[in-house]
Design a protein around this motif. Sequence first.
Motif, PDB file in Angstrom:
ATOM      1  N   HIS A   3       0.836  -1.175   0.025  1.00  0.00           N
ATOM      2  CA  HIS A   3      -0.033  -0.157   0.096  1.00  0.00           C
ATOM      3  C   HIS A   3       0.848   1.187   0.095  1.00  0.00           C
ATOM      4  O   HIS A   3       1.889   1.046   0.635  1.00  0.00           O
ATOM      5  N   ILE A   5       0.991   5.009   0.947  1.00  0.00           N
ATOM      6  CA  ILE A   5       0.591   6.083   1.708  1.00  0.00           C
ATOM      7  C   ILE A   5       1.056   7.030   1.942  1.00  0.00           C
ATOM      8  O   ILE A   5       2.469   6.968   1.671  1.00  0.00           O
ATOM      9  N   LEU A   7       2.709   9.744   4.845  1.00  0.00           N
ATOM     10  CA  LEU A   7       2.896   9.774   6.477  1.00  0.00           C
ATOM     11  C   LEU A   7       3.527  11.028   6.521  1.00  0.00           C
ATOM     12  O   LEU A   7       4.529  11.437   6.019  1.00  0.00           O
ATOM     13  N   PHE A 227      -5.893   1.434   5.096  1.00  0.00           N
ATOM     14  CA  PHE A 227      -5.358   2.708   4.769  1.00  0.00           C
ATOM     15  C   PHE A 227      -6.390   3.498   4.097  1.00  0.00           C
ATOM     16  O   PHE A 227      -5.881   4.522   3.187  1.00  0.00           O
ATOM     17  N   ASP A 228      -7.615   3.805   4.590  1.00  0.00           N
ATOM     18  CA  ASP A 228      -8.495   4.607   3.727  1.00  0.00           C
ATOM     19  C   ASP A 228      -9.225   5.519   5.056  1.00  0.00           C
ATOM     20  O   ASP A 228     -10.241   6.033   4.984  1.00  0.00           O
ATOM     21  N   SER A 229      -8.249   6.050   6.000  1.00  0.00           N
ATOM     22  CA  SER A 229      -8.947   6.915   7.217  1.00  0.00           C
ATOM     23  C   SER A 229      -9.048   8.167   6.685  1.00  0.00           C
ATOM     24  O   SER A 229      -8.292   8.729   5.723  1.00  0.00           O
ATOM     25  N   TYR A 231      -7.307  10.555   8.111  1.00  0.00           N
ATOM     26  CA  TYR A 231      -6.092  10.984   8.204  1.00  0.00           C
ATOM     27  C   TYR A 231      -5.222  10.612   6.692  1.00  0.00           C
ATOM     28  O   TYR A 231      -4.424  11.347   6.135  1.00  0.00           O
ATOM     29  N   ASP A 232      -5.447   9.447   6.410  1.00  0.00           N
ATOM     30  CA  ASP A 232      -4.748   9.187   4.935  1.00  0.00           C
ATOM     31  C   ASP A 232      -5.202   9.989   3.937  1.00  0.00           C
ATOM     32  O   ASP A 232      -4.614  10.718   3.107  1.00  0.00           O
ATOM     33  N   ALA A 236      -3.253  12.840   1.586  1.00  0.00           N
ATOM     34  CA  ALA A 236      -3.319  12.764   0.149  1.00  0.00           C
ATOM     35  C   ALA A 236      -3.965  13.884  -0.359  1.00  0.00           C
ATOM     36  O   ALA A 236      -4.089  14.073  -1.686  1.00  0.00           O
ATOM     37  N   PRO A 265       3.925   4.233   9.463  1.00  0.00           N
ATOM     38  CA  PRO A 265       2.389   4.256   8.804  1.00  0.00           C
ATOM     39  C   PRO A 265       1.602   3.440   9.487  1.00  0.00           C
ATOM     40  O   PRO A 265       0.385   3.654   9.458  1.00  0.00           O
ATOM     41  N   ARG A 316      -4.016   1.845  13.963  1.00  0.00           N
ATOM     42  CA  ARG A 316      -5.092   2.063  13.002  1.00  0.00           C
ATOM     43  C   ARG A 316      -6.381   1.382  13.527  1.00  0.00           C
ATOM     44  O   ARG A 316      -6.253   0.091  13.939  1.00  0.00           O
ATOM     45  N   LEU A 406      -7.810   7.923  12.757  1.00  0.00           N
ATOM     46  CA  LEU A 406      -7.019   6.782  12.091  1.00  0.00           C
ATOM     47  C   LEU A 406      -7.950   5.678  11.976  1.00  0.00           C
ATOM     48  O   LEU A 406      -7.593   4.627  11.489  1.00  0.00           O
TER      49      LEU A 406
END
Length: 430
Positions: A3, A5, A7, A227-229, A231-232, A236, A265, A316, A406
């Motif tokens: 993944h 992401i 950070l 990894f779709d919070s 925060y992520d 992005a 991460p 997470r 998160l």
Amino acid sequence: MFHRILLAATLATGPAVAQEVPFHPFDEDLARVGQLLFYDPILSGNRNISCATCHHHDTFSGDALSLGIGEGGRGIGRKRTAGEGPDAIRKRVPRNAPALWNVGAKEFTTFFHDGRVSHSDAYETGYDSPAEEWLPQDMPTLLSVQALFPLTAQFEMAGNTGENEVIGAVQDRIDLGWPILAKRVRTIPAYGAPLAAAFDLASPEDVTIRHVAIALADFMNSEWRSFDSAYDLWLAGQGDLTPAQDRGRSLFFGRANCASCHSGPLFTDHDFHALALPPFGPGRTRRFDPVPRDVGRMAETDDLEDAYRFRTPSLRNVTLTGPWGHNGAYPTLVGIVRHHADPLAALDAWTPALSGLPKADWLAAIDFVIQSDTREMARVRAAVDIAPVALSDAEVADLVAFLHALEGGDSRYGRLGIPDAVPSGLEVER
């Protein structure tokens, strides 16, 4: 497979950098077999509990209890009871059931709260584990090794002395129960045939516990990736944090010093730290230790410097997987955050009412007896690796808000989910 992401690299005001999170590869067909095995009580000694009982989708890969209720219990999540009559549990599981988020990531180098499964050449198997030299050969990943041990644990899945052939074999030697379970699996055509095909075996008769464990690991590896919070998405440039989450972010990476341990991460340094969490329950004792205590990492290393240290959990989806702490000592995120801010003050203020223990009158005499052991409590107090940080109520609330940032989106429900039925015909717990 990885993944990618973003950070936050330094403090909250620092730059954001691209970072890859490598995962072990998995086989899709094996993952689907693993999903069925994960929910199938066929892997327990008495055929009455599955891996999913304590790591269920409905409870986001945990069990929502402070200390687990294994063999003999009934139900899932907060509705789980300690059972009744001769089938009732004889002991609580001594630690909180860890969540399984992102456990297929290659950066995991230990498993369990004390790290008792790790990479090592000590036994010429590639791993250090409770099975020592009797671990099956050619296990491909640490996650597949980890999958073996709940199956042999008396109070988790194996059952009590005299109840079934699995626990009888395990009590002679830890590896002797695995062939019994493997035979149960391979003689069910819906398991034996696909496992033989996946591993290019001559026939289902060649299926061993190694193949079962790899299937379980491929399922866990592929099922709980998150990894779709918020925060992520914020990193992005695809979303915003709330003002409270943004203030909490500044505290987390700054003055509150959370990121000194919850880094990277996955928000864990994969190391071991002593936090003076209030002890209770049966303890995870060693063979020569009659005291119901849990010395954490020291039980694995026999190093006094490791006393009362436990592995840093990933944060997470931490909002979904309470109670919090290696023994689930705190029912709220506010409570565990305050404990980190001032461990000794929080230890003094903690009361048994905060524990989430399903009622079991026959165990009540030992549930909190360790609290009256003044010498043990003094040792717990003396082993603290983090310095106090003064935080106001508002700052604690902001940190909790950041922890909610998160929490994953659709990923929090898993990928394959709960099967409708399992090949053994046994009940799928819901």
